[in-house]
Write an enzyme that holds these catalytic residues in place. Sequence first.
Site, short mmCIF file in Angstrom:
data_model
loop_
_atom_site.label_atom_id
_atom_site.label_comp_id
_atom_site.label_asym_id
_atom_site.label_seq_id
_atom_site.Cartn_x
_atom_site.Cartn_y
_atom_site.Cartn_z
N HIS A 42 -1.69 3.39 -6.11
CA HIS A 42 -2.49 2.20 -5.80
C HIS A 42 -2.64 1.29 -7.01
O HIS A 42 -2.79 0.07 -6.86
CB HIS A 42 -3.87 2.62 -5.28
N LYS A 49 -2.74 -2.99 7.75
CA LYS A 49 -3.96 -2.59 8.43
C LYS A 49 -4.20 -3.46 9.66
O LYS A 49 -3.96 -4.67 9.63
CB LYS A 49 -5.16 -2.70 7.48
N HIS A 87 -4.85 -8.88 2.67
CA HIS A 87 -6.31 -8.80 2.75
C HIS A 87 -6.83 -9.72 3.85
O HIS A 87 -6.47 -10.89 3.90
CB HIS A 87 -6.95 -9.21 1.42
N TYR A 91 -9.71 -9.38 -8.25
CA TYR A 91 -8.61 -9.35 -9.21
C TYR A 91 -8.70 -10.51 -10.20
O TYR A 91 -8.15 -10.43 -11.30
CB TYR A 91 -7.27 -9.39 -8.48
N ARG A 110 0.86 -1.18 0.00
CA ARG A 110 0.00 0.00 0.00
C ARG A 110 0.90 1.23 0.00
O ARG A 110 2.02 1.19 0.48
CB ARG A 110 -0.90 0.02 1.24
N ARG A 161 -0.12 -1.40 -7.10
CA ARG A 161 -0.50 -2.54 -6.25
C ARG A 161 -1.49 -3.44 -6.98
O ARG A 161 -1.39 -4.67 -6.92
CB ARG A 161 -1.09 -2.00 -4.95
#
Length: 299
Positions: A242, A168, A268, A277, A144, A245
């Site tokens: 982004h 995250k 994720h 994706y 990220r 990524r």
Amino acid sequence: MSTPQVEAFLEMMAVERDASPHTLSAYGRDLADAETTLSGGLMRADEAAVEAWYAGLGARGLSAATQARRRSAVRQFYRFALGEGWRRDDPSRRLDAPKQGRSLPKTLSRDEIERLLAAASARDGAAGLRLVALVELAYASGLRVSELLGLRVEAVRRDPAFLIVRGKGGKERLAPLNTSAREAVKAWLVARDAARPEKAPDSPWLFPSSSSKGHLTPRRFAQLLDQSAVDAGVDPARVSPHVLRHAFATHLLEGGADLRVVQTLLGHADIATTQIYTHVAVDRLSQVVRDKHPLARDD
């Protein structure tokens, strides 16, 4: 326009829920919009006024995603207001979430990535070496933008094959570095160290700058990418930190990588986030078949 109640709510979000600066800024704008638009502001608005404000967001041309975020901000604010005893009712309780299809992420082809890197390499001196390192790292590791720009220089001094990244929720993961990314980082380190004034303390950041945080900002990185896109003949609207990524994930899946592996590499929590994706990869592979297979061509 901010009120003491909104300030208290944002402080709670920062302290108790560990909301990111980006989320706090977005919620602040959302609540400021509601405060100035609602008759009597957030603290005096009734249910009909809140519903009319929300219904008007679409008429103002706001996307479904923005509408959903504003709904969330207002609903969370009113729940907080109830808990604090500032209001006895929740006028947002009947707001329905907007219907929104999940858009496919933008991505770039391998050729476009190569052209971006070539354009970055064409820049003179340390600025070019820095941009090449940024693009190589983002594309090789799927970081990220906050993770990339927040890298500490000590993390790459020993030329690692993997980076340990805190993403995250404070979760750590391994991010791979390929040979070209490692070579780009080594070249940037030489230029970075040479540019430091003699006897001046070294910055802890891999990409230091004069910003308030001490390292390159996402906005500046995006500006540099825009210029490289123009130089490379790629539409700048399709390029962002982004998107690099996204390209990382899409190209892995096109190459046959396991979805669970890509999920882990991206950090994720939910595999459903990664699955989007697969649609991009399938669409791109289908296009290749249509364009390249002899029986698929129109004579």
